[in-house]
Design a protein around this motif. Structure first.
Motif, short mmCIF file in Angstrom:
data_model
loop_
_atom_site.label_atom_id
_atom_site.label_comp_id
_atom_site.label_asym_id
_atom_site.label_seq_id
_atom_site.Cartn_x
_atom_site.Cartn_y
_atom_site.Cartn_z
N SER A 129 -1.97 13.52 0.96
CA SER A 129 -1.99 12.09 0.73
C SER A 129 -2.41 11.93 -0.86
O SER A 129 -2.12 13.03 -1.72
CB SER A 129 -3.34 11.30 1.35
OG SER A 129 -4.53 12.26 0.27
N GLY A 130 -1.61 10.64 -1.30
CA GLY A 130 -2.02 10.38 -2.68
C GLY A 130 -3.11 10.72 -3.34
O GLY A 130 -3.49 10.94 -4.08
N THR A 131 -4.57 10.58 -2.46
CA THR A 131 -5.77 11.16 -3.25
C THR A 131 -5.69 12.55 -2.97
O THR A 131 -6.16 12.87 -4.55
CB THR A 131 -6.50 10.84 -2.16
OG1 THR A 131 -6.49 8.77 -1.11
CG2 THR A 131 -8.42 10.42 -2.57
N ASN A 134 -3.77 13.35 -6.55
CA ASN A 134 -4.30 12.60 -7.26
C ASN A 134 -5.92 13.90 -7.85
O ASN A 134 -5.80 13.75 -9.18
CB ASN A 134 -5.06 11.59 -7.70
CG ASN A 134 -3.88 10.12 -7.59
OD1 ASN A 134 -2.70 11.16 -8.69
ND2 ASN A 134 -3.71 9.50 -7.15
N TYR A 157 -6.23 1.99 -9.16
CA TYR A 157 -6.94 2.59 -7.90
C TYR A 157 -5.99 3.62 -7.15
O TYR A 157 -4.81 4.38 -7.54
CB TYR A 157 -6.12 1.96 -6.09
CG TYR A 157 -6.79 2.16 -5.05
CD1 TYR A 157 -7.94 2.25 -4.67
CD2 TYR A 157 -5.93 3.46 -4.59
CE1 TYR A 157 -8.01 2.62 -3.19
CE2 TYR A 157 -5.88 3.79 -3.12
CZ TYR A 157 -7.56 3.08 -2.84
OH TYR A 157 -7.61 3.43 -1.27
N HIS A 158 -6.66 5.34 -6.77
CA HIS A 158 -5.74 6.67 -7.83
C HIS A 158 -6.47 7.42 -5.96
O HIS A 158 -5.93 8.61 -5.79
CB HIS A 158 -6.42 6.93 -8.30
CG HIS A 158 -5.74 6.73 -9.36
ND1 HIS A 158 -4.94 6.33 -10.08
CD2 HIS A 158 -6.17 6.31 -10.93
CE1 HIS A 158 -4.63 5.64 -11.05
NE2 HIS A 158 -5.82 6.14 -11.80
N GLU A 205 -1.67 4.28 -13.60
CA GLU A 205 -0.84 3.97 -12.98
C GLU A 205 0.09 3.05 -13.73
O GLU A 205 -0.22 1.50 -13.90
CB GLU A 205 -1.30 3.20 -11.24
CG GLU A 205 -0.40 2.70 -10.42
CD GLU A 205 -1.38 2.36 -9.39
OE1 GLU A 205 -1.93 1.61 -9.40
OE2 GLU A 205 -0.16 1.57 -7.84
N ASP A 238 0.24 7.92 -11.65
CA ASP A 238 0.17 7.98 -10.67
C ASP A 238 1.10 7.61 -9.80
O ASP A 238 1.46 5.82 -10.33
CB ASP A 238 -1.00 7.13 -10.28
CG ASP A 238 -1.50 7.37 -8.52
OD1 ASP A 238 -0.19 7.28 -8.41
OD2 ASP A 238 -1.89 7.14 -8.38
N MET A 240 2.77 6.91 -7.48
CA MET A 240 2.77 6.77 -5.52
C MET A 240 3.16 5.26 -5.67
O MET A 240 4.17 5.36 -4.18
CB MET A 240 1.53 6.45 -5.23
CG MET A 240 0.24 7.18 -4.03
SD MET A 240 0.67 8.92 -4.39
CE MET A 240 -0.94 9.44 -5.39
N LYS A 241 3.15 4.31 -6.30
CA LYS A 241 3.95 3.43 -6.06
C LYS A 241 4.82 2.85 -6.65
O LYS A 241 6.49 3.03 -6.28
CB LYS A 241 3.55 1.67 -5.48
CG LYS A 241 1.72 1.83 -4.70
CD LYS A 241 1.46 0.27 -5.30
CE LYS A 241 0.42 0.24 -4.03
NZ LYS A 241 -1.18 -0.25 -4.68
N LYS A 265 2.76 7.91 -0.12
CA LYS A 265 3.36 7.44 0.14
C LYS A 265 4.68 7.52 0.96
O LYS A 265 5.55 7.85 1.41
CB LYS A 265 3.27 5.92 -1.05
CG LYS A 265 1.58 5.06 -1.04
CD LYS A 265 1.71 4.19 -1.15
CE LYS A 265 0.45 3.68 -1.76
NZ LYS A 265 -0.30 3.55 -1.19
N1 PMP Z 1 -2.81 6.28 -6.20
C1 PMP Z 1 -1.75 4.64 -5.72
C2 PMP Z 1 -1.91 3.91 -7.19
C3 PMP Z 1 -2.01 3.98 -4.77
O1 PMP Z 1 -1.51 2.84 -4.17
C4 PMP Z 1 -2.40 4.96 -3.26
C5 PMP Z 1 -2.85 4.28 -1.82
N2 PMP Z 1 -3.12 2.67 -1.76
C6 PMP Z 1 -3.56 5.92 -3.62
C7 PMP Z 1 -3.28 6.93 -4.98
C8 PMP Z 1 -3.91 6.55 -2.26
O2 PMP Z 1 -2.90 7.65 -0.98
P1 PMP Z 1 -3.50 7.43 -0.05
O3 PMP Z 1 -3.67 6.63 0.31
O4 PMP Z 1 -2.28 8.56 0.67
O5 PMP Z 1 -4.48 8.67 0.09
#
Ligand code: PMP
Length: 437
Positions: A129-131, A134, A157-158, A205, A238, A240-241, A265
Protein backbone atom coordinates in the motif's frame (compact mmCIF):
# COMPACT_ATOMS: atom_id res chain seq x y z
CA UNK A 1 -26.72 28.30 8.42
CA UNK A 2 -30.35 27.22 8.36
CA UNK A 3 -30.85 27.69 4.61
CA UNK A 4 -27.82 25.52 3.82
CA UNK A 5 -28.81 22.82 6.32
CA UNK A 6 -32.34 22.74 4.90
CA UNK A 7 -31.00 22.41 1.34
CA UNK A 8 -28.67 19.57 2.38
CA UNK A 9 -31.41 17.77 4.32
CA UNK A 10 -33.76 18.11 1.37
CA UNK A 11 -31.23 16.43 -0.97
CA UNK A 12 -30.46 13.73 1.60
CA UNK A 13 -34.14 12.88 1.93
CA UNK A 14 -34.44 12.50 -1.87
CA UNK A 15 -31.28 10.40 -1.89
CA UNK A 16 -32.53 8.13 0.92
CA UNK A 17 -35.86 7.47 -0.79
CA UNK A 18 -34.14 6.77 -4.13
CA UNK A 19 -31.73 4.24 -2.58
CA UNK A 20 -33.60 1.78 -0.35
CA UNK A 21 -31.34 -1.17 -1.20
CA UNK A 22 -28.16 0.74 -0.37
CA UNK A 23 -29.78 1.87 2.90
CA UNK A 24 -30.61 -1.74 3.78
CA UNK A 25 -27.11 -2.94 2.83
CA UNK A 26 -25.60 -0.26 5.09
CA UNK A 27 -27.80 -1.30 8.04
CA UNK A 28 -27.01 -4.96 7.43
CA UNK A 29 -23.22 -4.36 7.32
CA UNK A 30 -23.32 -2.58 10.69
CA UNK A 31 -23.51 -5.86 12.57
CA UNK A 32 -19.96 -6.93 11.70
CA UNK A 33 -18.29 -3.72 10.52
CA UNK A 34 -18.30 -0.61 12.72
CA UNK A 35 -20.78 1.75 11.06
CA UNK A 36 -20.97 -0.76 8.20
CA UNK A 37 -17.58 0.54 7.08
CA UNK A 38 -14.00 -0.62 6.65
CA UNK A 39 -12.59 2.57 5.09
CA UNK A 40 -13.60 5.81 6.77
CA UNK A 41 -13.25 8.03 3.71
CA UNK A 42 -16.04 6.12 1.96
CA UNK A 43 -18.60 7.05 4.58
CA UNK A 44 -20.93 10.01 4.12
CA UNK A 45 -24.35 10.85 5.53
CA UNK A 46 -26.97 9.48 5.47
CA UNK A 47 -25.24 6.31 4.13
CA UNK A 48 -22.93 5.55 1.20
CA UNK A 49 -24.13 3.82 -1.94
CA UNK A 50 -23.35 0.14 -2.18
CA UNK A 51 -22.07 -0.53 -5.67
CA UNK A 52 -23.15 -3.56 -7.63
CA UNK A 53 -20.67 -3.28 -10.49
CA UNK A 54 -18.30 -1.06 -12.42
CA UNK A 55 -17.91 -0.80 -16.18
CA UNK A 56 -15.35 1.45 -17.84
CA UNK A 57 -15.71 4.85 -16.16
CA UNK A 58 -19.19 4.12 -14.80
CA UNK A 59 -20.63 2.53 -11.67
CA UNK A 60 -24.01 0.94 -11.06
CA UNK A 61 -25.42 0.87 -7.53
CA UNK A 62 -27.64 -1.73 -5.87
CA UNK A 63 -30.77 0.27 -6.71
CA UNK A 64 -29.80 0.28 -10.39
CA UNK A 65 -28.64 3.92 -10.77
CA UNK A 66 -25.71 4.58 -13.06
CA UNK A 67 -22.94 7.09 -12.21
CA UNK A 68 -19.97 8.63 -13.96
CA UNK A 69 -17.21 7.76 -11.52
CA UNK A 70 -15.16 10.85 -10.70
CA UNK A 71 -14.18 9.47 -7.29
CA UNK A 72 -11.86 7.24 -9.30
CA UNK A 73 -10.76 5.43 -6.15
CA UNK A 74 -9.05 8.66 -5.05
CA UNK A 75 -6.83 8.38 -8.13
CA UNK A 76 -6.09 4.63 -7.96
CA UNK A 77 -8.89 4.07 -10.47
CA UNK A 78 -6.98 5.57 -13.41
CA UNK A 79 -7.81 2.57 -15.61
CA UNK A 80 -11.50 2.50 -14.74
CA UNK A 81 -13.25 -0.70 -13.72
CA UNK A 82 -12.75 -3.13 -16.53
CA UNK A 83 -9.62 -2.51 -18.61
CA UNK A 84 -9.20 -5.62 -20.80
CA UNK A 85 -5.37 -5.62 -20.83
CA UNK A 86 -5.32 -5.65 -17.02
CA UNK A 87 -8.04 -8.28 -16.67
CA UNK A 88 -6.30 -10.65 -19.03
CA UNK A 89 -2.90 -10.12 -17.34
CA UNK A 90 -4.45 -11.03 -13.97
CA UNK A 91 -6.25 -14.08 -15.39
CA UNK A 92 -2.98 -15.23 -16.91
CA UNK A 93 -1.12 -14.69 -13.61
CA UNK A 94 -3.77 -16.67 -11.73
CA UNK A 95 -3.50 -19.50 -14.23
CA UNK A 96 0.23 -19.62 -13.54
CA UNK A 97 -0.35 -20.16 -9.80
CA UNK A 98 -0.22 -17.86 -6.76
CA UNK A 99 1.88 -17.75 -3.53
CA UNK A 100 4.99 -19.38 -4.96
CA UNK A 101 7.35 -18.07 -2.21
CA UNK A 102 9.92 -17.08 -4.81
CA UNK A 103 10.82 -14.25 -7.17
CA UNK A 104 8.91 -14.22 -10.45
CA UNK A 105 9.49 -12.45 -13.76
CA UNK A 106 6.59 -10.07 -13.07
CA UNK A 107 8.29 -7.96 -10.38
CA UNK A 108 11.46 -7.62 -12.42
CA UNK A 109 9.44 -6.33 -15.38
CA UNK A 110 7.38 -3.87 -13.34
CA UNK A 111 10.53 -2.61 -11.58
CA UNK A 112 12.10 -1.94 -14.98
CA UNK A 113 9.01 -0.08 -16.21
CA UNK A 114 9.10 2.22 -13.17
CA UNK A 115 12.86 2.77 -13.00
CA UNK A 116 13.11 3.68 -16.68
CA UNK A 117 10.17 6.06 -16.36
CA UNK A 118 10.78 8.13 -13.22
CA UNK A 119 14.08 10.06 -13.30
CA UNK A 120 14.81 9.87 -9.56
CA UNK A 121 14.29 6.11 -9.31
CA UNK A 122 17.17 3.73 -10.09
CA UNK A 123 15.82 0.86 -8.03
CA UNK A 124 12.59 0.03 -6.22
CA UNK A 125 11.14 -2.21 -3.58
CA UNK A 126 7.47 -3.23 -3.65
CA UNK A 127 5.02 -3.44 -0.77
CA UNK A 128 1.24 -3.55 -0.42
CA UNK A 129 0.00 0.00 0.00
CA UNK A 130 0.96 3.62 -0.23
CA UNK A 131 0.91 3.92 3.55
CA UNK A 132 3.38 1.10 3.80
CA UNK A 133 5.61 2.63 1.10
CA UNK A 134 5.74 5.89 3.05
CA UNK A 135 6.53 4.09 6.30
CA UNK A 136 9.44 2.35 4.56
CA UNK A 137 10.65 5.64 3.06
CA UNK A 138 10.53 7.41 6.43
CA UNK A 139 12.23 4.62 8.35
CA UNK A 140 14.85 4.43 5.58
CA UNK A 141 15.53 8.16 5.96
CA UNK A 142 15.80 7.87 9.75
CA UNK A 143 18.17 4.91 9.52
CA UNK A 144 20.30 6.44 6.77
CA UNK A 145 20.76 9.79 8.50
CA UNK A 146 20.73 8.57 12.10
CA UNK A 147 18.29 11.44 12.78
CA UNK A 148 14.72 11.43 14.04
CA UNK A 149 12.81 14.53 12.95
CA UNK A 150 10.56 14.60 9.90
CA UNK A 151 9.10 17.76 8.39
CA UNK A 152 5.55 17.28 7.10
CA UNK A 153 2.97 19.75 5.79
CA UNK A 154 -0.31 20.75 7.40
CA UNK A 155 -3.18 19.18 5.47
CA UNK A 156 -0.97 16.43 3.99
CA UNK A 157 -2.02 12.81 3.78
CA UNK A 158 0.62 10.11 3.45
CA UNK A 159 -1.49 7.22 4.77
CA UNK A 160 -4.12 6.47 7.39
CA UNK A 161 -1.47 6.58 10.12
CA UNK A 162 0.62 9.43 8.61
CA UNK A 163 -1.83 12.26 8.10
CA UNK A 164 -1.98 15.86 9.20
CA UNK A 165 -5.47 17.27 8.87
CA UNK A 166 -6.63 20.27 10.86
CA UNK A 167 -6.49 19.08 14.44
CA UNK A 168 -4.73 16.02 15.69
CA UNK A 169 -4.79 12.51 14.23
CA UNK A 170 -4.73 10.35 17.35
CA UNK A 171 -3.77 7.21 15.42
CA UNK A 172 -0.65 8.57 13.70
CA UNK A 173 2.56 6.58 13.94
CA UNK A 174 4.48 8.48 16.63
CA UNK A 175 7.40 9.72 14.54
CA UNK A 176 8.96 13.00 15.59
CA UNK A 177 7.05 15.31 13.23
CA UNK A 178 7.61 19.02 12.69
CA UNK A 179 4.74 20.77 10.90
CA UNK A 180 5.24 23.32 8.15
CA UNK A 181 2.92 25.19 5.76
CA UNK A 182 2.78 23.98 2.16
CA UNK A 183 3.90 26.64 -0.36
CA UNK A 184 5.35 28.80 2.43
CA UNK A 185 8.81 28.99 0.88
CA UNK A 186 10.49 31.32 3.37
CA UNK A 187 8.91 29.82 6.49
CA UNK A 188 9.76 26.25 5.48
CA UNK A 189 13.30 27.18 4.49
CA UNK A 190 13.84 28.75 7.90
CA UNK A 191 12.36 25.68 9.60
CA UNK A 192 14.61 23.26 7.69
CA UNK A 193 17.55 25.42 8.69
CA UNK A 194 16.45 25.47 12.30
CA UNK A 195 15.84 21.70 12.61
CA UNK A 196 19.11 21.26 10.68
CA UNK A 197 21.26 18.48 12.13
CA UNK A 198 18.26 16.68 13.63
CA UNK A 199 16.32 16.48 10.37
CA UNK A 200 16.01 13.03 8.76
CA UNK A 201 13.61 13.97 5.95
CA UNK A 202 11.05 16.26 4.45
CA UNK A 203 8.13 14.33 2.95
CA UNK A 204 5.97 16.20 0.47
CA UNK A 205 3.25 15.48 -2.05
CA UNK A 206 4.03 17.78 -5.01
CA UNK A 207 0.30 18.51 -5.29
CA UNK A 208 -1.04 18.68 -1.73
CA UNK A 209 -3.89 16.22 -2.28
CA UNK A 210 -6.09 15.87 0.77
CA UNK A 211 -5.36 19.51 1.57
CA UNK A 212 -7.31 20.61 -1.53
CA UNK A 213 -5.25 19.54 -4.58
CA UNK A 214 -2.93 22.50 -4.25
CA UNK A 215 0.01 22.41 -6.68
CA UNK A 216 3.38 23.14 -5.09
CA UNK A 217 4.86 26.18 -6.73
CA UNK A 218 8.19 25.84 -8.45
CA UNK A 219 10.15 28.11 -6.10
CA UNK A 220 8.83 26.17 -3.09
CA UNK A 221 9.71 22.78 -4.56
CA UNK A 222 13.19 23.97 -5.62
CA UNK A 223 13.80 25.38 -2.15
CA UNK A 224 12.89 21.98 -0.63
CA UNK A 225 15.48 20.30 -2.85
CA UNK A 226 18.24 22.79 -2.04
CA UNK A 227 17.53 23.13 1.68
CA UNK A 228 17.27 19.41 2.42
CA UNK A 229 20.54 18.83 0.56
CA UNK A 230 22.20 21.56 2.62
CA UNK A 231 20.82 20.07 5.86
CA UNK A 232 22.01 16.56 4.95
CA UNK A 233 18.40 15.36 5.08
CA UNK A 234 16.44 13.32 2.55
CA UNK A 235 13.73 14.77 0.33
CA UNK A 236 10.88 12.30 -0.18
CA UNK A 237 8.29 12.87 -2.92
CA UNK A 238 5.03 11.07 -2.26
CA UNK A 239 3.94 10.68 -5.89
CA UNK A 240 1.13 8.27 -5.10
CA UNK A 241 -1.25 10.45 -7.09
CA UNK A 242 1.00 12.90 -8.95
CA UNK A 243 2.88 10.16 -10.82
CA UNK A 244 -0.11 10.19 -13.19
CA UNK A 245 0.70 13.78 -14.24
CA UNK A 246 2.54 13.48 -17.55
CA UNK A 247 4.95 10.72 -18.55
CA UNK A 248 7.28 10.96 -15.52
CA UNK A 249 5.16 12.42 -12.74
CA UNK A 250 5.75 15.78 -11.12
CA UNK A 251 9.43 15.03 -10.61
CA UNK A 252 9.73 14.75 -14.40
CA UNK A 253 7.64 17.84 -15.05
CA UNK A 254 9.49 19.98 -12.50
CA UNK A 255 12.92 18.53 -13.24
CA UNK A 256 13.50 18.03 -9.52
CA UNK A 257 14.90 14.72 -8.29
CA UNK A 258 13.97 13.74 -4.73
CA UNK A 259 16.14 11.25 -2.82
CA UNK A 260 13.27 8.82 -2.39
CA UNK A 261 9.99 8.51 -4.26
CA UNK A 262 6.92 6.63 -3.13
CA UNK A 263 4.28 5.33 -5.54
CA UNK A 264 1.15 3.20 -5.29
CA UNK A 265 -2.51 3.50 -6.21
CA UNK A 266 -2.88 3.19 -10.02
CA UNK A 267 0.61 1.66 -10.48
CA UNK A 268 -0.90 -1.77 -9.72
CA UNK A 269 -3.61 -1.31 -12.37
CA UNK A 270 -6.27 -1.25 -9.65
CA UNK A 271 -4.81 -4.00 -7.46
CA UNK A 272 -3.05 -3.40 -4.11
CA UNK A 273 0.48 -2.06 -4.39
CA UNK A 274 3.04 0.25 -2.82
CA UNK A 275 6.48 1.20 -4.14
CA UNK A 276 9.45 3.03 -2.66
CA UNK A 277 12.56 3.74 -4.63
CA UNK A 278 15.48 6.05 -5.19
CA UNK A 279 19.13 6.13 -6.10
CA UNK A 280 21.04 2.86 -6.47
CA UNK A 281 23.24 4.03 -3.61
CA UNK A 282 20.36 4.35 -1.13
CA UNK A 283 18.55 1.25 -2.33
CA UNK A 284 21.77 -0.81 -2.03
CA UNK A 285 21.07 -0.94 1.71
CA UNK A 286 18.28 -3.40 0.90
CA UNK A 287 20.57 -5.73 -1.06
CA UNK A 288 20.51 -9.06 0.81
CA UNK A 289 23.78 -10.05 -0.87
CA UNK A 290 25.57 -7.33 1.13
CA UNK A 291 26.57 -7.90 4.74
CA UNK A 292 24.72 -5.60 7.14
CA UNK A 293 21.84 -5.02 4.73
CA UNK A 294 18.44 -3.84 5.94
CA UNK A 295 15.65 -6.36 6.02
CA UNK A 296 12.59 -5.43 4.01
CA UNK A 297 9.86 -8.05 4.42
CA UNK A 298 6.26 -8.50 3.29
CA UNK A 299 4.47 -11.71 2.32
CA UNK A 300 2.65 -10.13 -0.59
CA UNK A 301 5.38 -7.73 -1.77
CA UNK A 302 5.61 -9.59 -5.08
CA UNK A 303 2.03 -10.86 -5.28
CA UNK A 304 1.72 -12.13 -8.83
CA UNK A 305 -1.67 -10.53 -9.49
CA UNK A 306 -0.57 -7.03 -8.47
CA UNK A 307 2.74 -7.36 -10.30
CA UNK A 308 1.17 -8.67 -13.51
CA UNK A 309 -1.60 -6.08 -13.41
CA UNK A 310 1.02 -3.36 -12.88
CA UNK A 311 3.03 -4.58 -15.88
CA UNK A 312 -0.03 -4.43 -18.15
CA UNK A 313 -1.15 -1.09 -16.70
CA UNK A 314 2.19 0.72 -16.97
CA UNK A 315 3.63 -1.17 -19.96
CA UNK A 316 0.64 -1.52 -22.24
CA UNK A 317 -2.00 1.01 -21.24
CA UNK A 318 -0.56 4.07 -19.50
CA UNK A 319 2.46 4.43 -21.75
CA UNK A 320 4.45 7.69 -21.49
CA UNK A 321 2.72 8.96 -24.64
CA UNK A 322 -0.75 8.12 -23.33
CA UNK A 323 0.15 9.84 -20.06
CA UNK A 324 1.08 13.04 -21.90
CA UNK A 325 -2.13 12.99 -24.00
CA UNK A 326 -4.25 12.25 -20.93
CA UNK A 327 -2.67 15.12 -19.03
CA UNK A 328 -3.44 17.59 -21.83
CA UNK A 329 -7.00 16.30 -22.26
CA UNK A 330 -7.79 16.48 -18.56
CA UNK A 331 -6.11 19.85 -18.07
CA UNK A 332 -8.34 21.25 -20.86
CA UNK A 333 -11.36 19.96 -18.92
CA UNK A 334 -10.16 21.56 -15.68
CA UNK A 335 -9.68 24.87 -17.46
CA UNK A 336 -13.13 24.56 -19.05
CA UNK A 337 -14.66 24.26 -15.58
CA UNK A 338 -12.94 27.47 -14.56
CA UNK A 339 -14.27 29.15 -17.71
CA UNK A 340 -17.76 27.98 -16.73
CA UNK A 341 -17.41 29.35 -13.19
CA UNK A 342 -16.10 32.67 -14.48
CA UNK A 343 -18.85 32.95 -17.11
CA UNK A 344 -21.50 32.21 -14.47
CA UNK A 345 -19.81 34.68 -12.11
CA UNK A 346 -19.92 32.21 -9.24
CA UNK A 347 -17.26 31.83 -6.50
CA UNK A 348 -16.09 28.36 -7.53
CA UNK A 349 -12.70 27.17 -8.73
CA UNK A 350 -11.32 23.86 -10.04
CA UNK A 351 -7.95 23.61 -8.30
CA UNK A 352 -5.29 21.10 -9.16
CA UNK A 353 -3.59 19.95 -12.32
CA UNK A 354 -4.75 17.72 -15.17
CA UNK A 355 -6.77 14.77 -13.93
CA UNK A 356 -6.35 15.72 -10.23
CA UNK A 357 -9.01 18.30 -9.43
CA UNK A 358 -10.65 19.74 -6.29
CA UNK A 359 -13.65 22.04 -6.44
CA UNK A 360 -13.35 24.96 -4.07
CA UNK A 361 -15.89 27.64 -3.29
CA UNK A 362 -13.60 30.57 -4.00
CA UNK A 363 -13.01 32.87 -6.96
CA UNK A 364 -9.24 32.48 -6.77
CA UNK A 365 -7.02 29.41 -7.05
CA UNK A 366 -6.24 27.99 -3.61
CA UNK A 367 -2.49 28.17 -2.94
CA UNK A 368 -2.32 27.54 0.82
CA UNK A 369 -4.43 25.31 3.06
CA UNK A 370 -5.08 28.39 5.20
CA UNK A 371 -6.89 29.93 2.17
CA UNK A 372 -9.67 27.33 2.49
CA UNK A 373 -12.54 29.08 4.24
CA UNK A 374 -15.08 27.49 6.57
CA UNK A 375 -17.81 28.46 4.08
CA UNK A 376 -16.09 26.40 1.40
CA UNK A 377 -16.01 23.34 3.68
CA UNK A 378 -19.65 23.91 4.66
CA UNK A 379 -20.80 23.88 1.00
CA UNK A 380 -19.19 20.54 0.16
CA UNK A 381 -21.94 18.16 1.34
CA UNK A 382 -24.45 20.08 -0.78
CA UNK A 383 -22.31 19.87 -3.90
CA UNK A 384 -21.57 16.19 -3.35
CA UNK A 385 -25.19 15.20 -2.83
CA UNK A 386 -26.52 17.40 -5.67
CA UNK A 387 -24.09 15.87 -8.18
CA UNK A 388 -24.74 12.33 -6.94
CA UNK A 389 -28.46 12.82 -7.58
CA UNK A 390 -27.51 13.83 -11.15
CA UNK A 391 -25.51 10.62 -11.70
CA UNK A 392 -22.11 12.27 -11.20
CA UNK A 393 -20.14 10.76 -8.34
CA UNK A 394 -17.35 12.93 -6.89
CA UNK A 395 -15.47 12.62 -3.58
CA UNK A 396 -17.44 13.97 -0.66
CA UNK A 397 -14.58 16.40 0.05
CA UNK A 398 -14.87 17.88 -3.46
CA UNK A 399 -12.16 16.02 -5.39
CA UNK A 400 -12.58 14.70 -8.92
CA UNK A 401 -10.19 12.21 -10.52
CA UNK A 402 -10.48 11.60 -14.24
CA UNK A 403 -9.87 8.13 -15.62
CA UNK A 404 -8.60 6.79 -18.95
CA UNK A 405 -11.91 5.24 -20.12
CA UNK A 406 -13.74 8.57 -19.74
CA UNK A 407 -15.12 10.11 -22.89
CA UNK A 408 -16.08 13.65 -23.85
CA UNK A 409 -19.66 12.66 -22.98
CA UNK A 410 -18.68 11.81 -19.39
CA UNK A 411 -17.00 15.18 -19.02
CA UNK A 412 -20.05 16.95 -20.46
CA UNK A 413 -22.27 15.25 -17.92
CA UNK A 414 -20.14 16.67 -15.09
CA UNK A 415 -19.99 20.09 -16.74
CA UNK A 416 -23.78 20.20 -17.25
CA UNK A 417 -24.52 18.94 -13.74
CA UNK A 418 -22.32 21.73 -12.35
CA UNK A 419 -24.11 24.25 -14.54
CA UNK A 420 -27.46 23.13 -13.08
CA UNK A 421 -26.01 23.20 -9.56
CA UNK A 422 -25.08 26.84 -10.16
CA UNK A 423 -28.57 27.58 -11.59
CA UNK A 424 -30.15 26.24 -8.46
CA UNK A 425 -27.79 27.35 -5.72
CA UNK A 426 -25.92 30.46 -6.85
CA UNK A 427 -27.60 32.80 -4.36
CA UNK A 428 -27.15 30.25 -1.55
CA UNK A 429 -23.41 29.87 -2.32
CA UNK A 430 -22.87 33.62 -1.91
CA UNK A 431 -25.00 33.70 1.23
CA UNK A 432 -23.04 30.83 2.83
CA UNK A 433 -19.63 32.32 1.96
CA UNK A 434 -20.74 35.66 3.41
CA UNK A 435 -22.15 34.05 6.57
CA UNK A 436 -18.92 32.17 7.27
CA UNK A 437 -16.51 34.97 6.37
N1 PMP B 1 -0.07 9.13 -0.01
C1 PMP B 1 -1.01 9.79 -0.69
C2 PMP B 1 -0.66 11.11 -1.29
C3 PMP B 1 -2.29 9.27 -0.83
O1 PMP B 1 -3.23 9.95 -1.50
C4 PMP B 1 -2.58 8.02 -0.26
C5 PMP B 1 -3.96 7.39 -0.37
N2 PMP B 1 -5.02 8.25 -0.37
C6 PMP B 1 -1.58 7.37 0.45
C7 PMP B 1 -0.34 7.94 0.54
C8 PMP B 1 -1.83 6.05 1.10
O2 PMP B 1 -2.00 5.04 0.17
P1 PMP B 1 -2.80 3.72 0.58
O3 PMP B 1 -4.23 4.09 0.75
O4 PMP B 1 -2.55 2.78 -0.57
O5 PMP B 1 -2.19 3.21 1.84
Amino acid sequence: MDALNRAIEDLRARYASANPLSAAADRDAEQYLPGGNTRTVLHFDPFPLTMARGEGAELVDLDGHRYVDFVGEYSAGLFGHSEEAIKSAVRCALDGGVVMSAPTAHERKLAELLCTRFPAIDQVRFCNSGTEANIWALTTARQLTGRKKIIVFRGAYHGGVIKFPRGHNALNIPFDYVLADFNDTDGTEALIDQVGGELAAVIVEPILGAGGNIPGDRAFMEMLRESTRKAGALLIFDEMKTSRIGPAGLQGMLGINPDLTTLGKFIGGGLPIGVFGGSAEIMAHFNPKHPGHWNHAGTFNNDVCSMAAGCAAMGKVFTPQRAQEFFEWSEAFRLSLNELFAARDVPMYANGMGSIIALHFSREPTERTSDIRAGCQAMRPLLHMALLLEGVSICSRGDLFLSLPMTADHLSRAHDALDRFIDRYKPLISEVLRAYS
